[in-house]
Motif scaffolding. Structure first.
Motif, PDB file in Angstrom:
ATOM      1  N   THR A   1       0.779  -1.256  -0.060  1.00  0.00           N
ATOM      2  CA  THR A   1       0.010   0.099   0.107  1.00  0.00           C
ATOM      3  C   THR A   1       0.879   1.233  -0.105  1.00  0.00           C
ATOM      4  O   THR A   1       1.647   1.065   0.548  1.00  0.00           O
ATOM      5  CB  THR A   1      -0.853  -0.004   1.111  1.00  0.00           C
TER       6      THR A   1
ATOM      7  N   CYS B   1      -4.742  -0.844   4.673  1.00  0.00           N
ATOM      8  CA  CYS B   1      -3.340  -0.810   4.610  1.00  0.00           C
ATOM      9  C   CYS B   1      -2.705  -1.970   5.078  1.00  0.00           C
ATOM     10  O   CYS B   1      -1.700  -2.779   4.701  1.00  0.00           O
ATOM     11  CB  CYS B   1      -2.525   0.312   5.386  1.00  0.00           C
TER      12      CYS B   1
ATOM     13  N   ARG C   1       3.841  -1.883   3.435  1.00  0.00           N
ATOM     14  CA  ARG C   1       3.278  -0.422   3.301  1.00  0.00           C
ATOM     15  C   ARG C   1       4.470   0.595   3.466  1.00  0.00           C
ATOM     16  O   ARG C   1       5.279   0.549   3.865  1.00  0.00           O
ATOM     17  CB  ARG C   1       2.499  -0.153   4.809  1.00  0.00           C
TER      18      ARG C   1
END
Length: 717
Positions: free
Chosen positions: A108, A122, A128
């Motif tokens: 993400t 997320c 991430r």
């Protein structure tokens, strides 16, 4: 590959990398509503069925990532049974699980705010990358609930149970550097480098340079804590949170229990446990009140934005009166970017005003919220003066001189003659009629009230009070000025006491009557603090100032003699005569000593009982807690209802928000009218009848009786 109204999936055919882009149609933000969850499920199914895809990027086309769930949908969902709500969360979670279980690595790109369901999205991907300007977190407890899309499951497995408990139980947003340090995200980069960094990390995972399967296993397996570690983490957290949140904020404790119960389980089992906890909290009256509070806040903010379109731009402000209040107003104006002239008639007062602003700035420097250089720049935007020489440049003037109508009128006439045509002039009065003060003005259309609450730098509310001749432009300009100061403006029609004091003083009147009937002021304080007030009525009187309270009480008694006139001598009269003014002179209902930090420490003073004794013909009695509560709260509910019915305030939402922000009404109860809904109007009317012998203070309005008969509420489900 997929196109919806909230999101789409596109595939780079050359690199075989898919991108799931949240881009809510016709909106400036992304949020999780029923449609978005449905589309996420469909997009996940399309991705799972596709062939040849090597990896997935999840991103946002908006300035934010996803702000969270659509709170407006909560009312209908929370009306369902616990079992139905738990089943709903599991169905919704299948969409997140589908993304997490894709047969290729996922990442993400967090470009902006990712809160609640946004952050849970997320967490569903393997990696991430976060922009330096972005924020993540779980604000759910501030709505009386817990995360419901896997937050209590995935977050502890990523950052550790203790850190996850802190994030979830406090409900505060987290900055990028903290998120990276705790491994909630894998990289933090400048916003303009986010896309490239995200793609680079994903390619590493595709190439086998990062073990994305191990990362996924970490999130989908049990929490790695041995029995002793688990006991230490969870039992310590539960003890601390129970002490902090108490019985009125059950969500943080429920979140910890859910994390503990799901710690040894697989992802899916733990998510079902989370769903049960979410459903349990969704059915609490606290969640009902706090969701209502959030929606009310949105209503008030929307109105503030509307005023900004009508109001005049303010480049230069001025304040008349440089005491503690004037210094506080100058501080909040300057610190938020509007330069201000501070005028008084003597240097001593100007020094007091500048000292007050300097003290507040020094505290901000001490807390590392400001640099010394920035603080110096802000104080430089406060210009002290003894004359009106520069007033021809100001756009708005706030009058904050002594609370005396004759003096105020003289000052208002003076300043009106000194400013340019069209300058808006506002009086920071807490009780004097705006209509009466306007008689001193040649242009009453440019005049209104701007009532700040003390201490100015802390209290979020500003009452904007209009008279019969005040223009819409003047109202909008002052409301916008209040918003620019970081305050929440609530526009009210002129009447004795305006909105907040008008509603507060029937509460005080109910309390004074209860004292005369034998109640113990210390017990009353304890009962009301247990109800959720930050301080009981006696302590609040001491903080407000008995002299101030006595004066405002006289104004309201004259304005509403049928229910607020003092028919008997009360303890406030006695305290005022004895010059026991509260904290300001060290003795009121309580006596005050300074603690080591320089703050006033409250002590019970026996002499207060001696002063009350002559007012209690039947002596002191052990008044039941419920009677104390009802005798104080029912007059407040009735007066709030009157203010709405008379159009003093624009809506039920604004009335309740005014009480919460202006006098500290317990937020978890949602306001006086939300509290009335919870008790039920029929019950309130019955209790009014029980206390009718105490006078018109307990007389409900005709509309309230009609609502009781029809089973109506102030807030519709």
């Amino acid at each position: 590959m997929y196109q919806g109204k909230s999101l789409k999936v596109v595939v780079n055919s050359e690199e075989q990398i898919a991108e799931l882009i949240f881009d809510r149609e016709g909106e400036s933000i992304n949020k999780f509503d029923a449609r978005t969850v449905k589309e996420l499920s469909e997009a996940g199914a399309a991705l799972a069925a596709a062939t040849g895809i090597k990896g997935l990027i999840v991103s946002s086309a908006k300035d934010v990532f996803i702000v969270g769930a659509d709170i407006t949908e909560f009312g209908a969902i929370f009306e369902k049974s616990e079992e139905e709500i738990a089943a709903w969360t599991w169905e919704a979670n299948k969409a997140f699980i589908a993304i997490e279980d894709l047969p290729f690595p996922s990442i993400t790109a967090i470009n902006g705010i990712a809160l609640g369901g946004g952050f849970e999205m997320c967490l569903s991907t393997d990696y991430r990358v976060m922009a330096t300007t972005a924020q993540i977190g779980f604000p759910e407890v501030k709505l009386g609930i817990i995360p419901g899309f896997g937050g209590t499951v995935r977050c502890p497995r990523l950052i550790g149970a203790d850190n996850a408990i802190e994030w979830i139980a406090q409900g505060n947003p987290q900055k990028a550097e903290v998120a990276l340090k705790l491994h909630a995200v894998d990289a933090v980069v400048a916003p303009d480098k986010l896309k490239a960094a995200t793609l680079s990390l994903l390619k590493q995972a595709i190439a086998g340079q990062r073990d994305w399967k191990a990362r996924r296993a970490q999130k989908t397996g049990p929490l790695k804590l041995n029995q002793m570690e688990a006991m230490m983490v969870f039992e310590t957290a539960k003890g601390f949170i129970a002490g902090q949140g108490g019985k009125y904020y059950p969500a943080p404790l429920e979140a910890v229990k859910g994390i503990q119960k799901g710690a040894s389980k697989s992802r899916d089992e733990a998510i079902k446990i989370e769903g049960q906890g979410f459903a349990k909290m969704a059915k609490t009256w606290q969640a009902d009140a706090m969701v209502s509070l959030f929606l009310n806040d949105q209503i008030v903010k929307k109105k503030s934005k509307g005023y900004a379109k009508v109001g005049k731009p303010i480049k230069q402000a001025a304040v008349l009166g440089a005491g503690i209040m004037g210094g506080g107003i100058a501080y909040v104006s300057s610190v938020k970017g509007t330069p201000i002239i501070m005028k008084d008639i003597n240097d001593k007062q100007l020094d007091l005003g500048i000292t007050e602003a300097s003290k507040l700035l020094a505290k901000e420097v001490e807390r590392k919220k400001l640099t010394p250089g920035k603080a110096g720049e802000i104080i430089g935007h406060i210009r002290p003066t003894l004359n009106y020489g520069d007033f021809g440049t100001v756009d708005v003037v706030v009058e904050a001189v002594v609370e005396n109508p004759k003096i105020k009128k003289a000052v208002l006439a003076e300043v009106e003659a000194a400013v340019k045509p069209g300058t808006i002039i506002a009086s920071n009065t807490s009780s004097i009629s705006i209509e009466d003060l306007a008689t001193a003005m040649k242009h009453p259309e440019n005049f209104l009230g701007m009532h700040f609450f003390n201490p100015v730098h802390r209290m979020p509310l500003v009452e904007v009070i209009y008279g019969p001749q005040t223009s819409k432009e003047a109202i909008a300009t002052i409301a916008t000025y209040a918003s620019s100061m970081g305050k929440t403006p609530i526009v009210v029609k002129n009447c004795p006491g305006f909105l907040v004091n008008r509603i507060l003083f029937p509460y005080f009147a109910g309390w004074e009557c209860a004292l005369n009937d034998g109640a113990d002021f210390v017990k009353v304080d304890k009962v009301m603090e247990e109800f959720g007030w930050p301080m009981g009525p006696a302590y609040l009187e001491d903080v407000v100032g008995i002299d101030t309270s006595h004066h405002v009480g006289e104004v309201l008694a004259a304005g509403y003699p049928d229910r607020m006139a003092r028919t008997k001598r009360t303890i406030i009269d006695v305290m005022y005569e004895q010059k026991r003014f509260g904290q300001k002179n060290g003795i009121g209902f309580y006596k005050y000593e300074t603690d080591p930090k320089g703050k006033p420490k409250k002590l019970i003073d026996q002499s207060t009982y001696d002063l009350i004794k002559p007012l209690q013909p039947n002596g002191q009695v052990d008044m039941p807690d419920l009677e104390i509560l009802e005798r104080l709260m029912i007059p407040m509910i009735i007066e709030t209802a009157r203010c709405v019915e008379e159009g003093i305030v624009g809506s039920v939402a604004e009335a309740d928000m005014g009480l919460i922000m202006g006098i500290g009404f317990p937020p978890f109860r949602g306001g006086a009218l939300k509290y009335c809904d919870r008790m039920g109007m029929k019950y309130v009317i019955e209790r009014c009848a029980a206390y009718a012998h105490h006078g018109k203070l307990y007389e409900p309005t005709a509309r309230m009786k009609e609502m009781a008969a029809k089973g109506e509420t102030y807030y519709q489900k």
